[in-house]
Design an enzyme around this catalytic site. Structure first.
Site, mmCIF file in Angstrom:
data_model
loop_
_atom_site.group_PDB
_atom_site.id
_atom_site.type_symbol
_atom_site.label_atom_id
_atom_site.label_comp_id
_atom_site.label_asym_id
_atom_site.label_seq_id
_atom_site.Cartn_x
_atom_site.Cartn_y
_atom_site.Cartn_z
ATOM 1 N N LYS A 66 28.550 36.842 90.948
ATOM 2 C CA LYS A 66 28.339 35.689 91.822
ATOM 3 C C LYS A 66 29.623 35.200 92.487
ATOM 4 O O LYS A 66 29.600 34.752 93.634
ATOM 5 C CB LYS A 66 27.665 34.555 91.049
ATOM 6 C CG LYS A 66 26.230 34.884 90.644
ATOM 7 C CD LYS A 66 25.558 33.729 89.945
ATOM 8 C CE LYS A 66 24.132 34.096 89.547
ATOM 9 N NZ LYS A 66 23.409 32.957 88.934
ATOM 10 N N ASN A 87 24.640 33.491 95.158
ATOM 11 C CA ASN A 87 23.560 34.188 94.458
ATOM 12 C C ASN A 87 22.507 34.733 95.427
ATOM 13 O O ASN A 87 21.563 35.391 95.007
ATOM 14 C CB ASN A 87 22.894 33.284 93.416
ATOM 15 C CG ASN A 87 21.832 32.385 94.026
ATOM 16 O OD1 ASN A 87 21.978 31.900 95.141
ATOM 17 N ND2 ASN A 87 20.764 32.141 93.287
ATOM 18 N N ASP A 102 20.959 28.421 93.168
ATOM 19 C CA ASP A 102 20.862 28.104 91.740
ATOM 20 C C ASP A 102 20.736 26.607 91.489
ATOM 21 O O ASP A 102 19.908 26.160 90.690
ATOM 22 C CB ASP A 102 22.088 28.632 90.992
ATOM 23 C CG ASP A 102 22.008 30.117 90.685
ATOM 24 O OD1 ASP A 102 20.882 30.674 90.699
ATOM 25 O OD2 ASP A 102 23.057 30.731 90.435
ATOM 26 N N ASN A 151 35.274 25.174 78.827
ATOM 27 C CA ASN A 151 35.225 26.619 79.002
ATOM 28 C C ASN A 151 36.240 27.263 78.067
ATOM 29 O O ASN A 151 37.253 26.650 77.713
ATOM 30 C CB ASN A 151 35.554 26.979 80.460
ATOM 31 C CG ASN A 151 35.262 28.429 80.781
ATOM 32 O OD1 ASN A 151 34.108 28.852 80.772
ATOM 33 N ND2 ASN A 151 36.293 29.207 81.056
ATOM 34 N N PRO A 154 40.644 27.486 79.733
ATOM 35 C CA PRO A 154 40.789 26.142 80.321
ATOM 36 C C PRO A 154 41.075 26.167 81.814
ATOM 37 O O PRO A 154 40.635 25.278 82.551
ATOM 38 C CB PRO A 154 41.966 25.543 79.537
ATOM 39 C CG PRO A 154 42.029 26.313 78.264
ATOM 40 C CD PRO A 154 41.572 27.694 78.596
ATOM 41 N N GLU A 155 41.804 27.178 82.275
ATOM 42 C CA GLU A 155 42.156 27.236 83.692
ATOM 43 C C GLU A 155 40.920 27.300 84.587
ATOM 44 O O GLU A 155 40.913 26.765 85.697
ATOM 45 C CB GLU A 155 43.064 28.439 83.968
ATOM 46 C CG GLU A 155 44.450 28.352 83.337
ATOM 47 C CD GLU A 155 44.457 28.681 81.850
ATOM 48 O OE1 GLU A 155 45.496 28.439 81.192
ATOM 49 O OE2 GLU A 155 43.417 29.168 81.338
ATOM 50 N N TYR A 218 17.253 32.711 79.838
ATOM 51 C CA TYR A 218 15.904 32.614 79.312
ATOM 52 C C TYR A 218 15.675 33.775 78.357
ATOM 53 O O TYR A 218 16.490 34.685 78.248
ATOM 54 C CB TYR A 218 14.868 32.633 80.447
ATOM 55 C CG TYR A 218 14.934 33.874 81.300
ATOM 56 C CD1 TYR A 218 14.256 35.037 80.941
ATOM 57 C CD2 TYR A 218 15.711 33.903 82.450
ATOM 58 C CE1 TYR A 218 14.338 36.191 81.704
ATOM 59 C CE2 TYR A 218 15.797 35.049 83.218
ATOM 60 C CZ TYR A 218 15.112 36.187 82.850
ATOM 61 O OH TYR A 218 15.207 37.331 83.598
ATOM 62 N N GLY A 240 16.002 28.715 81.064
ATOM 63 C CA GLY A 240 16.254 28.897 82.485
ATOM 64 C C GLY A 240 15.148 29.578 83.263
ATOM 65 O O GLY A 240 15.351 29.911 84.435
#
Length: 280
Positions: A66, A87, A102, A151, A154-155, A218, A240
């Site tokens: 993506k 997407n 999305d 995350n 971190p960046e 999902y 999802g």
């Protein structure tokens, strides 16, 4: 000539997108050929170019492409520009236009199908990759409260927060500090961690009795996060699948100029949930 479309990802063999778009086409009497195309990362650009050369008119882009898909586009929609991820590819006279459906797909599923009021919900977004980038702007537009992004790297959380450009509402944090962040009214798992090295350790204290916990995946990939959510006592645990159907409908609208009805397609897929394996 039958119009050609595809979903491009790696892996992609279990994608539900061909089934979904075939159902939309039958519903609206539109003849189309929609296939799944496996594209290892090093071959993504070449496969997209070959698909265009062979008459492809549009494609959905899924993991892990993506972010990369932005670079094959000559133009970007406002949604794709804000997300920094694509997407949906739409063939134009000058090349591919990149879009991102999305976010609108997620919000439509949560508010219309699941009946959630997203306004002012203190929100935790786990992950900062292409999926997270796709949904974060739409969640903010839907009126959530403060958005915290965590995350493993971190960046990437910092980069997503910078791209959203709302320092008063968006707060990047280290994943290792997740147990200091308090409780949330909406928790969105946008990682693909369950595919690889497992779901990150999540404290039960993140949830409260009002919390909605949403996994953008999902099927079997969503099981670990939703199991954690149930154990934490959330009010709503949502996978999802609805988002997948709604974002597909939005892509279909971009390609064909008409938006299909989604409820019947969603219910048919949900009836076969034991067969579901995430590839979108």
């Amino acid at each position: 000539m039958v119009k050609r479309f595809a979903v491009i990802g790696h892996p992609v063999a279990h994608s539900l997108s061909p089934r979904i778009h075939a159902a939309f086409g039958r519903q609206l009497g539109i003849a189309l050929d929609y296939v799944a195309m496996d594209a290892p990362p090093e071959l993504f650009d070449a496969i997209v170019a070959e698909f265009a050369a062979e008459g492809g008119l549009g494609a959905n882009v899924t993991l892990p492409h993506k972010n990369r898909a932005v670079s094959v586009c000559t133009t970007l929609s406002e949604r794709a520009r804000r997300a920094g991820a694509v997407n949906t590819l739409v063939r134009t006279a000058t090349g591919w236009e990149g879009d991102n459906t999305d976010g609108v797909g997620l919000v439509r599923d949560l508010t219309e199908r699941q009946g959630l009021d997203l306004r002012s919900r203190r929100t935790l977004l786990i992950g900062a990759g292409g999926a997270a980038r796709g949904v974060a702007p739409a969640l903010l537009d839907a009126g959530i409260g403060d958005l915290y992004i965590v995350n493993r790297t971190p960046e990437r959380a910092d980069a997503l927060a910078d791209a959203l450009a709302m320092p008063g509402r968006v707060h990047p944090r280290y994943l290792r500090d997740i147990d200091t962040l308090g409780t949330f009214d909406l928790i969105v798992n946008a990682t693909s961690a369950a595919r690889a090295d497992g779901l990150p350790s999540l404290p039960m204290a993140l949830a409260n009795p009002r919390t909605a916990a949403v996994d953008l995946s999902y099927g079997e990939v969503a099981i670990p996060f939703l199991a954690w959510a149930r154990a934490a006592g959330v009010h709503d645990g949502i996978d999802g699948l609805g988002m997948l159907v709604e974002q597909a409908a939005e892509s279909f609208l971009r390609w064909h100029g008409v938006r299909p009805e989604t409820d019947e397609v969603y219910e048919t897929l949900r009836e076969h949930r034991a067969e579901l394996v995430t590839a979108d």
